[in-house]
Design a protein around this motif. Structure first.
Motif, mmCIF file in Angstrom:
data_model
loop_
_atom_site.group_PDB
_atom_site.id
_atom_site.type_symbol
_atom_site.label_atom_id
_atom_site.label_comp_id
_atom_site.label_asym_id
_atom_site.label_seq_id
_atom_site.Cartn_x
_atom_site.Cartn_y
_atom_site.Cartn_z
ATOM 1 N N ALA A 128 46.082 44.906 32.842
ATOM 2 C CA ALA A 128 46.954 43.761 33.097
ATOM 3 C C ALA A 128 46.899 43.407 34.575
ATOM 4 C CB ALA A 128 48.377 44.082 32.685
ATOM 5 N N ILE A 129 46.679 42.136 34.869
ATOM 6 C CA ILE A 129 46.722 41.626 36.237
ATOM 7 C C ILE A 129 47.932 40.696 36.336
ATOM 8 C CG2 ILE A 129 45.542 40.313 38.029
ATOM 9 C CD1 ILE A 129 42.904 40.921 36.619
ATOM 10 N N SER A 130 48.833 40.981 37.239
ATOM 11 C CA SER A 130 49.952 40.061 37.447
ATOM 12 C C SER A 130 49.424 38.795 38.114
ATOM 13 C CB SER A 130 51.038 40.706 38.308
ATOM 14 O OG SER A 130 50.520 41.101 39.553
ATOM 15 N N ALA A 131 49.761 37.661 37.540
ATOM 16 C CA ALA A 131 49.184 36.394 37.993
ATOM 17 C C ALA A 131 49.784 35.929 39.311
ATOM 18 C CB ALA A 131 49.388 35.320 36.930
ATOM 19 N N ASP A 132 48.937 35.358 40.142
ATOM 20 C CA ASP A 132 49.398 34.610 41.297
ATOM 21 C C ASP A 132 49.863 33.232 40.799
ATOM 22 O OD1 ASP A 132 49.904 33.812 43.897
ATOM 23 O OD2 ASP A 132 47.924 34.351 44.655
ATOM 24 N N THR A 133 50.465 32.436 41.675
ATOM 25 C CA THR A 133 50.945 31.113 41.305
ATOM 26 C C THR A 133 50.399 30.087 42.289
ATOM 27 O OG1 THR A 133 52.997 32.058 40.448
ATOM 28 C CG2 THR A 133 52.988 29.692 40.857
ATOM 29 N N PHE A 134 49.841 29.006 41.761
ATOM 30 C CA PHE A 134 49.283 27.948 42.605
ATOM 31 C C PHE A 134 50.435 27.174 43.238
ATOM 32 C CE2 PHE A 134 47.353 23.749 43.413
ATOM 33 C CZ PHE A 134 46.228 24.131 44.116
ATOM 34 N N ILE A 181 48.730 17.580 36.997
ATOM 35 C CA ILE A 181 49.975 18.069 36.410
ATOM 36 C C ILE A 181 49.878 19.517 35.941
ATOM 37 C CG2 ILE A 181 49.430 17.153 34.115
ATOM 38 C CD1 ILE A 181 52.938 17.338 35.740
ATOM 39 N N ASN A 182 48.748 19.917 35.380
ATOM 40 C CA ASN A 182 48.625 21.271 34.843
ATOM 41 C C ASN A 182 48.293 22.319 35.904
ATOM 42 O OD1 ASN A 182 49.327 20.610 32.248
ATOM 43 N ND2 ASN A 182 47.225 20.340 31.534
ATOM 44 N N GLN A 183 48.139 21.889 37.143
ATOM 45 C CA GLN A 183 47.950 22.846 38.233
ATOM 46 C C GLN A 183 49.250 23.140 38.974
ATOM 47 O OE1 GLN A 183 44.824 21.489 40.821
ATOM 48 N NE2 GLN A 183 43.201 22.104 39.421
ATOM 49 N N ILE A 184 50.317 22.379 38.691
ATOM 50 C CA ILE A 184 51.585 22.591 39.375
ATOM 51 C C ILE A 184 52.179 23.924 38.934
ATOM 52 C CG2 ILE A 184 53.931 21.717 39.696
ATOM 53 C CD1 ILE A 184 52.798 18.896 39.221
ATOM 54 N N ARG A 185 52.377 24.843 39.900
ATOM 55 C CA ARG A 185 52.879 26.194 39.653
ATOM 56 C C ARG A 185 52.028 26.925 38.587
ATOM 57 N NH1 ARG A 185 55.346 24.586 43.516
ATOM 58 N NH2 ARG A 185 57.547 24.902 43.984
ATOM 59 N N ALA A 186 50.749 26.618 38.543
ATOM 60 C CA ALA A 186 49.875 27.230 37.538
ATOM 61 C C ALA A 186 49.599 28.696 37.871
ATOM 62 C CB ALA A 186 48.563 26.469 37.442
ATOM 63 N N PRO A 187 49.644 29.584 36.866
ATOM 64 C CA PRO A 187 49.281 30.987 37.104
ATOM 65 C C PRO A 187 47.767 31.149 37.129
ATOM 66 C CG PRO A 187 49.889 30.679 34.806
ATOM 67 C CD PRO A 187 50.076 29.350 35.481
#
Length: 242
Positions: free
Chosen positions: A7-13, A20-26
């Motif tokens: 499991a890799i904890s996701a960063d946030t863009f 629209i789909n990149q806003i706060r995207a993991p």
């Protein structure tokens, strides 16, 4: 043979974007996914979810990886933010603290990279320098290197009787992209690597091999540096022995 689920904890863009789909995207770093795959592991990316805790995810993975990313919010170790702290994002902090504590309770191996070392240290009751250059007396190494991030720039000294010592020997040559660092060491941890100016570069569980974390970025070095590849294969070996 069943592959190890990492499991890799996701960063946030967090950048401003009109997509629209990149806003706060993991997202997770592709070099890290590739390094784990080369060591025989498959990646499961875990984005923060405000309605869930680390315990809710624990059956989905065999090992946990906390990768690099923005600074940790200092409120999680009891401090106010200094004027010169970098970008922070509380929601990721809360999620990763929960994941680390759940993995530790479940006895699952935990690997930390750069920010990951710092979050692990805080999860175990430690604290951080928010900015090494301005807070920590005696810091002279360029820890936020201006050289490209896939090029090692400074040495670290490693304790002999440690997991890192088994992998690298008594010294390693590493890359460096951080402004924070360990101030107070967390409970049940030991320091196993330092830079020439004394900054903590590696921590491990005291009395076990469950937690191993480094302040550098081996995922950017493993293709050209065999010892960095061993960092990930050793992680897989520890998971198999668990």
């Amino acid at each position: 043979m069943k592959k190890i689920r990492a499991a890799i904890s996701a960063d946030t863009f967090l950048e401003t974007t009109g997509v629209i789909n990149q806003i706060r995207a993991p997202f997770a770093p592709r070099p890290l996914i590739d390094a784990l795959a080369n060591a025989g592991m498959i990646s499961v990316i875990l984005p923060y979810t405000e309605e869930a805790s680390g315990t809710d995810y624990i059956d989905m993975f065999d090992v946990l990886v906390i990768p690099g990313g923005p600074n940790m919010a200092p409120r999680f170790y009891g401090e106010e933010p200094r004027w010169d702290i970098g970008v922070t994002y509380d929601k990721r902090d809360i999620f990763e603290l929960s994941l680390i504590r759940a993995a530790c309770r479940a006895g699952k191996p935990v690997l930390g990279i750069c920010r990951g070392l710092q979050v692990i240290n805080v999860a175990m009751g430690g604290s951080l320098y928010q900015n090494l250059q301005s807070e920590r007396e005696g810091t002279f190494i360029q820890h936020a290197q201006k050289t490209p991030g896939d090029v090692p720039t400074h040495s670290v000294s490693i304790e002999e009787n440690s997991v890192l010592g088994r992998i690298f020997g008594r010294q390693a040559f590493v890359n460096s992209r951080h402004r924070e660092g360990v101030k107070k060491l967390g409970n049940s941890l030991k320091i196993t690597a330092r830079s020439p100016d004394g900054v903590v570069e590696g921590i491990e569980s005291n009395g076990s091999e469950q937690i191993v974390a480094v302040q550098w970025h081996p995922e950017n070095l493993w293709r050209e540096h065999e010892e960095m590849k061993r960092f990930f294969t050793d992680f897989a070996d520890r998971a198999e022995r668990k």
